[in-house]
Design a protein around this motif. Structure first.
Motif, PDB file in Angstrom:
ATOM      1  N   LYS A  13      60.366  -5.375  34.546  1.00  0.00           N
ATOM      2  CA  LYS A  13      61.209  -4.266  34.978  1.00  0.00           C
ATOM      3  C   LYS A  13      62.678  -4.663  34.946  1.00  0.00           C
ATOM      4  O   LYS A  13      63.545  -3.865  34.564  1.00  0.00           O
ATOM      5  N   GLU A  14      62.971  -5.900  35.301  1.00  0.00           N
ATOM      6  CA  GLU A  14      64.349  -6.384  35.307  1.00  0.00           C
ATOM      7  C   GLU A  14      64.952  -6.335  33.901  1.00  0.00           C
ATOM      8  O   GLU A  14      66.135  -6.059  33.734  1.00  0.00           O
ATOM      9  N   VAL A  41      64.316  -4.156  31.493  1.00  0.00           N
ATOM     10  CA  VAL A  41      64.705  -2.771  31.209  1.00  0.00           C
ATOM     11  C   VAL A  41      65.990  -2.432  31.939  1.00  0.00           C
ATOM     12  O   VAL A  41      66.907  -1.818  31.368  1.00  0.00           O
ATOM     13  N   GLU A  42      66.079  -2.838  33.187  1.00  0.00           N
ATOM     14  CA  GLU A  42      67.283  -2.538  33.982  1.00  0.00           C
ATOM     15  C   GLU A  42      68.516  -3.217  33.405  1.00  0.00           C
ATOM     16  O   GLU A  42      69.598  -2.615  33.336  1.00  0.00           O
ATOM     17  N   ARG A  43      68.376  -4.465  32.966  1.00  0.00           N
ATOM     18  CA  ARG A  43      69.514  -5.185  32.388  1.00  0.00           C
ATOM     19  C   ARG A  43      69.950  -4.552  31.076  1.00  0.00           C
ATOM     20  O   ARG A  43      71.152  -4.368  30.818  1.00  0.00           O
ATOM     21  N   ARG A  62      69.448  -1.456  30.096  1.00  0.00           N
ATOM     22  CA  ARG A  62      70.016  -0.140  30.375  1.00  0.00           C
ATOM     23  C   ARG A  62      71.453  -0.262  30.868  1.00  0.00           C
ATOM     24  O   ARG A  62      72.338   0.475  30.410  1.00  0.00           O
ATOM     25  N   ALA A  63      71.701  -1.202  31.766  1.00  0.00           N
ATOM     26  CA  ALA A  63      73.042  -1.375  32.312  1.00  0.00           C
ATOM     27  C   ALA A  63      74.021  -1.827  31.234  1.00  0.00           C
ATOM     28  O   ALA A  63      75.145  -1.307  31.138  1.00  0.00           O
ATOM     29  N   THR A  87      64.812   6.107  29.049  1.00  0.00           N
ATOM     30  CA  THR A  87      63.741   5.122  29.236  1.00  0.00           C
ATOM     31  C   THR A  87      62.382   5.804  29.199  1.00  0.00           C
ATOM     32  O   THR A  87      62.133   6.748  29.956  1.00  0.00           O
TER      33      THR A  87
END
Length: 310
Positions: A161-162, A164-166, A168-169, A180
């Protein structure tokens, strides 16, 4: 925050991604296994795109300053050295991508995000070739990503999950517009919609209902003026005084019937492809494609200004 980014595979997509990252202030290393690909194509393409963006007033810095952040790399290992993010844009072949991700897994820093530009392949088919595959995902752009901001983030079942978050940011900070996906599907969202439309268009032309030029006019003069500002669900919502539910209540039967009659599995022939190609060549000869692409790119930027309300 400035960081090191690597673009592996520097064709039209890879070089356009380099523009995105360099324009955002990142140091960008370019590597392509094809001899001369970076020097003979990518660097020239990047400069031309930046010149266009500069002419359109879309750059906050001089072109030369942005170009100074882009460098050719002598090897894949050189390109990913110290990279926080890697964007792969090599051939759309599982075996090729598996080999590249195996190499990336060995050469890139352990905490680097490894992203693929694949157009339709599920990431689980090749991302696991990399060591620590939890840092891998698909980041599928629209070509060219230097001008069109949408990017589809699609995690594999093993993607952290991290990660995807990185991704995306970083992409959002670089001016992209990430969407997403909740889970994998071949073609993601954009190409499932696009290829379905093209397949039905081939059916309509192949069965003699209309010409290829008619199809293009129906899209550009009929669908596109609304779709440039709102999507198909909102189009339906605004087409009924009582909104989307009312639209479906009145036209749902027709929608289902047309869906059943559509031929997205149409078995088009080589002759049909050749005929459509010949029709298109009368309008845009193959030799004239670069000039027409430049025209298209200016229109894309004009449409984006309209979308933003400029």
């Amino acid at each position: 925050m400035s960081m090191r980014v690597a673009c592996i595979g520097t064709g039209t997509v890879g070089s356009a991604f380099a523009v995105v990252f360099a324009r955002a202030g990142h140091e960008v290393a370019l590597f392509d296994a094809a001899p001369g690909a970076v020097e003979d194509f990518a660097l020239k393409r990047i400069r031309a795109t930046l010149d266009l963006l500069g002419t359109e007033g879309a750059l906050a810095e001089p072109v030369a300053e942005i170009m100074s952040r882009v460098r050719p790399a002598a090897s894949l290992a050189d390109a990913v050295s110290g990279a926080a993010y890697v964007q792969e844009s090599v051939a759309e072949e599982v075996a090729v991508k598996r080999a590249v991700f195996a190499a990336l897994g060995d050469a890139a820093p352990e905490d680097a995000v490894l992203a693929s530009s694949t157009s339709a392949l599920a990431g689980s088919r090749f991302l696991d070739a990399a060591a620590r595959p939890g840092r891998c995902l698909v980041a599928h752009p629209v070509n060219p990503p230097s001008l069109i901001p949408l990017v589809e983030l699609c995690p594999a079942p093993f993607t952290a999950k991290e990660t995807v978050e990185r991704a995306r940011a970083l992409l959002a900070a670089a001016g992209m517009s990430p969407v997403t996906l909740a889970r994998e599907i071949d073609g993601f969202i954009l190409n499932r919609l696009q290829y379905t439309l093209v397949a039905e268009a081939l059916h309509l032309v192949g069965e003699g209902y209309c010409s290829a030029a008619d199809i293009d006019r129906v899209v550009t003069e009929g669908l596109a003026p609304r779709w440039a500002s709102i999507g198909p669900f909102e189009v339906a919502h605004l087409n009924a005084v009582d909104g989307f539910a009312g639209f479906v209540a009145r036209l749902g039967g027709m929608m289902r019937a047309m869906g059943q009659g559509a031929r997205t599995d149409y078995d088009w022939s080589d002759d049909l492809v050749a005929s459509i190609h010949a029709e298109l060549e009368k309008q845009v000869p193959v030799a004239g494609i670069p000039a027409r692409q430049a025209w298209r790119d200016r229109r894309i930027l004009a449409t984006r200004r309209l979308q933003k309300g400029d």
